[in-house]
Write a protein that holds these residues in place. Structure first.
Motif, PDB file in Angstrom:
ATOM      1  N   ILE A 146      75.280  57.065  13.761  1.00  0.00           N
ATOM      2  CA  ILE A 146      75.535  55.626  13.820  1.00  0.00           C
ATOM      3  C   ILE A 146      76.381  55.167  12.637  1.00  0.00           C
ATOM      4  O   ILE A 146      77.236  54.295  12.771  1.00  0.00           O
ATOM      5  N   GLY A 147      76.192  55.799  11.472  1.00  0.00           N
ATOM      6  CA  GLY A 147      77.022  55.449  10.325  1.00  0.00           C
ATOM      7  C   GLY A 147      78.472  55.822  10.545  1.00  0.00           C
ATOM      8  O   GLY A 147      79.388  55.048  10.229  1.00  0.00           O
ATOM      9  N   GLY A 148      78.705  57.025  11.111  1.00  0.00           N
ATOM     10  CA  GLY A 148      80.068  57.448  11.386  1.00  0.00           C
ATOM     11  C   GLY A 148      80.737  56.589  12.436  1.00  0.00           C
ATOM     12  O   GLY A 148      81.916  56.223  12.309  1.00  0.00           O
ATOM     13  N   LEU A 149      80.009  56.253  13.500  1.00  0.00           N
ATOM     14  CA  LEU A 149      80.584  55.396  14.536  1.00  0.00           C
ATOM     15  C   LEU A 149      80.954  54.038  13.962  1.00  0.00           C
ATOM     16  O   LEU A 149      82.034  53.498  14.257  1.00  0.00           O
ATOM     17  N   ASP A 150      80.101  53.487  13.132  1.00  0.00           N
ATOM     18  CA  ASP A 150      80.372  52.181  12.536  1.00  0.00           C
ATOM     19  C   ASP A 150      81.664  52.216  11.721  1.00  0.00           C
ATOM     20  O   ASP A 150      82.502  51.316  11.836  1.00  0.00           O
ATOM     21  N   THR A 151      81.837  53.258  10.931  1.00  0.00           N
ATOM     22  CA  THR A 151      83.055  53.381  10.120  1.00  0.00           C
ATOM     23  C   THR A 151      84.285  53.522  11.003  1.00  0.00           C
ATOM     24  O   THR A 151      85.325  52.891  10.759  1.00  0.00           O
ATOM     25  N   MET A 152      84.193  54.329  12.057  1.00  0.00           N
ATOM     26  CA  MET A 152      85.357  54.549  12.916  1.00  0.00           C
ATOM     27  C   MET A 152      85.697  53.310  13.727  1.00  0.00           C
ATOM     28  O   MET A 152      86.869  53.010  13.964  1.00  0.00           O
ATOM     29  N   LEU A 153      84.682  52.554  14.168  1.00  0.00           N
ATOM     30  CA  LEU A 153      84.958  51.303  14.877  1.00  0.00           C
ATOM     31  C   LEU A 153      85.681  50.319  13.963  1.00  0.00           C
ATOM     32  O   LEU A 153      86.612  49.621  14.385  1.00  0.00           O
ATOM     33  N   GLN A 154      85.271  50.256  12.713  1.00  0.00           N
ATOM     34  CA  GLN A 154      85.952  49.379  11.763  1.00  0.00           C
ATOM     35  C   GLN A 154      87.420  49.751  11.623  1.00  0.00           C
ATOM     36  O   GLN A 154      88.287  48.877  11.567  1.00  0.00           O
ATOM     37  N   SER A 155      87.711  51.059  11.578  1.00  0.00           N
ATOM     38  CA  SER A 155      89.092  51.481  11.368  1.00  0.00           C
ATOM     39  C   SER A 155      89.956  51.230  12.596  1.00  0.00           C
ATOM     40  O   SER A 155      91.175  51.057  12.476  1.00  0.00           O
ATOM     41  N   VAL A 156      89.348  51.185  13.784  1.00  0.00           N
ATOM     42  CA  VAL A 156      90.114  50.964  15.014  1.00  0.00           C
ATOM     43  C   VAL A 156      90.265  49.474  15.305  1.00  0.00           C
ATOM     44  O   VAL A 156      91.364  48.975  15.576  1.00  0.00           O
ATOM     45  N   ILE A 157      89.161  48.734  15.244  1.00  0.00           N
ATOM     46  CA  ILE A 157      89.167  47.333  15.656  1.00  0.00           C
ATOM     47  C   ILE A 157      89.392  46.401  14.479  1.00  0.00           C
ATOM     48  O   ILE A 157      89.888  45.287  14.640  1.00  0.00           O
ATOM     49  N   GLY A 158      89.046  46.850  13.281  1.00  0.00           N
ATOM     50  CA  GLY A 158      89.177  46.003  12.113  1.00  0.00           C
ATOM     51  C   GLY A 158      87.821  45.539  11.626  1.00  0.00           C
ATOM     52  O   GLY A 158      86.840  45.543  12.377  1.00  0.00           O
ATOM     53  N   LYS A 159      87.751  45.130  10.377  1.00  0.00           N
ATOM     54  CA  LYS A 159      86.470  44.773   9.793  1.00  0.00           C
ATOM     55  C   LYS A 159      85.860  43.518  10.425  1.00  0.00           C
ATOM     56  O   LYS A 159      84.663  43.299  10.334  1.00  0.00           O
ATOM     57  N   GLY A 160      86.678  42.714  11.089  1.00  0.00           N
ATOM     58  CA  GLY A 160      86.145  41.513  11.727  1.00  0.00           C
ATOM     59  C   GLY A 160      85.759  41.718  13.168  1.00  0.00           C
ATOM     60  O   GLY A 160      85.468  40.757  13.876  1.00  0.00           O
ATOM     61  N   TRP A 161      85.740  42.985  13.598  1.00  0.00           N
ATOM     62  CA  TRP A 161      85.503  43.244  15.021  1.00  0.00           C
ATOM     63  C   TRP A 161      84.134  42.754  15.481  1.00  0.00           C
ATOM     64  O   TRP A 161      83.970  42.314  16.621  1.00  0.00           O
ATOM     65  N   ALA A 178      61.525  54.121   6.323  1.00  0.00           N
ATOM     66  CA  ALA A 178      61.356  53.423   5.051  1.00  0.00           C
ATOM     67  C   ALA A 178      62.596  52.630   4.665  1.00  0.00           C
ATOM     68  O   ALA A 178      62.507  51.630   3.951  1.00  0.00           O
ATOM     69  N   HIS A 179      63.756  53.078   5.143  1.00  0.00           N
ATOM     70  CA  HIS A 179      65.011  52.422   4.780  1.00  0.00           C
ATOM     71  C   HIS A 179      65.506  51.484   5.886  1.00  0.00           C
ATOM     72  O   HIS A 179      66.710  51.237   6.003  1.00  0.00           O
ATOM     73  N   ALA A 180      64.616  50.934   6.687  1.00  0.00           N
ATOM     74  CA  ALA A 180      65.028  50.104   7.826  1.00  0.00           C
ATOM     75  C   ALA A 180      65.966  48.978   7.405  1.00  0.00           C
ATOM     76  O   ALA A 180      66.901  48.620   8.144  1.00  0.00           O
ATOM     77  N   ALA A 181      65.764  48.418   6.219  1.00  0.00           N
ATOM     78  CA  ALA A 181      66.614  47.316   5.765  1.00  0.00           C
ATOM     79  C   ALA A 181      68.051  47.760   5.526  1.00  0.00           C
ATOM     80  O   ALA A 181      68.975  46.932   5.543  1.00  0.00           O
ATOM     81  N   ALA A 182      68.281  49.076   5.343  1.00  0.00           N
ATOM     82  CA  ALA A 182      69.624  49.573   5.046  1.00  0.00           C
ATOM     83  C   ALA A 182      70.571  49.421   6.228  1.00  0.00           C
ATOM     84  O   ALA A 182      71.799  49.410   6.049  1.00  0.00           O
ATOM     85  N   TYR A 183      70.044  49.311   7.432  1.00  0.00           N
ATOM     86  CA  TYR A 183      70.919  49.166   8.603  1.00  0.00           C
ATOM     87  C   TYR A 183      71.671  47.839   8.584  1.00  0.00           C
ATOM     88  O   TYR A 183      72.646  47.673   9.312  1.00  0.00           O
ATOM     89  N   ALA A 184      71.231  46.904   7.757  1.00  0.00           N
ATOM     90  CA  ALA A 184      71.947  45.640   7.632  1.00  0.00           C
ATOM     91  C   ALA A 184      73.342  45.843   7.049  1.00  0.00           C
ATOM     92  O   ALA A 184      74.202  44.960   7.170  1.00  0.00           O
ATOM     93  N   ARG A 185      73.584  47.002   6.430  1.00  0.00           N
ATOM     94  CA  ARG A 185      74.914  47.276   5.875  1.00  0.00           C
ATOM     95  C   ARG A 185      75.917  47.652   6.964  1.00  0.00           C
ATOM     96  O   ARG A 185      77.124  47.715   6.701  1.00  0.00           O
ATOM     97  N   LEU A 186      75.446  47.931   8.167  1.00  0.00           N
ATOM     98  CA  LEU A 186      76.342  48.233   9.271  1.00  0.00           C
ATOM     99  C   LEU A 186      77.020  46.957   9.760  1.00  0.00           C
ATOM    100  O   LEU A 186      76.574  45.849   9.473  1.00  0.00           O
ATOM    101  N   THR A 187      78.088  47.103  10.551  1.00  0.00           N
ATOM    102  CA  THR A 187      78.882  45.962  10.988  1.00  0.00           C
ATOM    103  C   THR A 187      78.199  45.231  12.135  1.00  0.00           C
ATOM    104  O   THR A 187      78.352  45.600  13.300  1.00  0.00           O
ATOM    105  N   LEU A 188      77.430  44.193  11.817  1.00  0.00           N
ATOM    106  CA  LEU A 188      76.744  43.376  12.815  1.00  0.00           C
ATOM    107  C   LEU A 188      75.986  44.230  13.833  1.00  0.00           C
ATOM    108  O   LEU A 188      76.076  44.018  15.042  1.00  0.00           O
ATOM    109  N   ALA A 189      75.263  45.213  13.348  1.00  0.00           N
ATOM    110  CA  ALA A 189      74.426  46.040  14.211  1.00  0.00           C
ATOM    111  C   ALA A 189      73.049  45.401  14.342  1.00  0.00           C
ATOM    112  O   ALA A 189      72.450  44.994  13.348  1.00  0.00           O
TER     113      ALA A 189
END
Length: 282
Positions: A146-161, A178-189
């Protein structure tokens, strides 16, 4: 539990980069496993799976954070995927790119299969274990996916996608880590845990985003890359591993007990073939 029969080193390379930037010394761990950092950096390099798994764990212990898979995944860009990444970029649009990614996923992460299913309102990406893999490491693999997909989507669609297309929903069959809050760093996931079903990671992406052109669309290069990549695709035998895989799927299913028909379908064999393999392993 016996893992898959080979493992790419790209994720180990990204992990070493991450730890080094944090000021942690990876050299002693690499020396213990008799692995050179330069070898890990090659996009097509592989290690025996048990060695790769133990090395990843030993390196991750230097950091100690439960979100290590998510942080490594965010570093997975198209370049890290070698020729498979170049093929995805050469596709005409995001929909073709996702299908190309799924086709060559055995070369990217052989313990998982990636499926792409288009529905009326959304397209579902589904990561399913198709090889026995320790459960804790399976969850790390999902985080890297999911982290890799998020990064690749940003590079294709842009950070405002995320604002333009409404973000995406991710569904884990596992409980919140334990790190559930860390998913907030993803792009509007929007992340959902404890979803009933077989152990998998599912992601729903708005269909409107799929028509986004890929930035380096080159049909001729795509054809040449696909030909080379298809030559490298080969069924990975699971001899001696069938029982461990079935145990993983049954024990980690959330709220259901899969039958042999369902399990056989996941690994593209007949129920009678799966039953024969299980009998042969006792």
């Amino acid at each position: 539990m016996k893992p898959a029969l080979h493992s790419p080193t790209r994720y180990l390379h990204l992990l070493v980069e991450l730890l080094t930037e944090q000021g942690l010394d990876c050299a002693p761990v690499l020396a213990t496993f008799e692995v050179q950092r330069e070898v890990l950096a090659h996009p097509e390099a592989q290690l025996p799976p048990l060695q790769a798994l133990m090395l990843f764990r030993a390196l991750a212990d230097l950091d100690g954070g439960s979100d290590i898979g998510l942080r490594v995944g965010k570093r997975v860009n198209f370049g890290a995927l070698g020729e498979a990444g170049r093929a995805i970029l050469a596709c005409s649009d995001l929909h073709e790119g996702l299908r190309c990614w799924a086709e060559f996923y055995p070369l990217i992460a052989p313990s998982l299969a990636l499926e792409v299913h288009r529905h009326a309102q959304h397209t579902e990406l589904r990561w399913i274990p198709v090889r026995p893999i320790p459960y804790d490491f399976l969850l790390i693999a999902y985080d890297m996916a999911i982290g890799g997909l998020d990064t690749m989507l940003q590079s294709v669609i842009g950070k405002g996608w995320g604002k333009a297309w409404g973000g995406y929903d991710a569904y884990f069959t596992s409980p919140p880590p334990a790190h559930a809050a860390a998913y907030a760093r993803l792009t509007l996931a929007r992340v959902h845990f404890d979803v009933p079903g077989l152990p998998c990671l599912r992601l729903h992406l708005d269909n409107d985003a799929l028509a986004t052109p890929m930035p380096l669309s080159q049909p001729a290069e795509l054809a040449a890359l696909r030909q080379r990549l298809q030559q490298r695709l080969a069924p990975t035998p699971m001899n001696g591993h069938w029982t461990a895989w079935v145990q993983l799927m049954v024990e980690q299913a959330n709220g259901e007990q899969p039958g042999i028909d369902t399990l056989a379908q996941l690994v593209h064999v007949s129920p009678s073939t799966l039953a024969r393999h299980l009998r042969s392993e006792g």
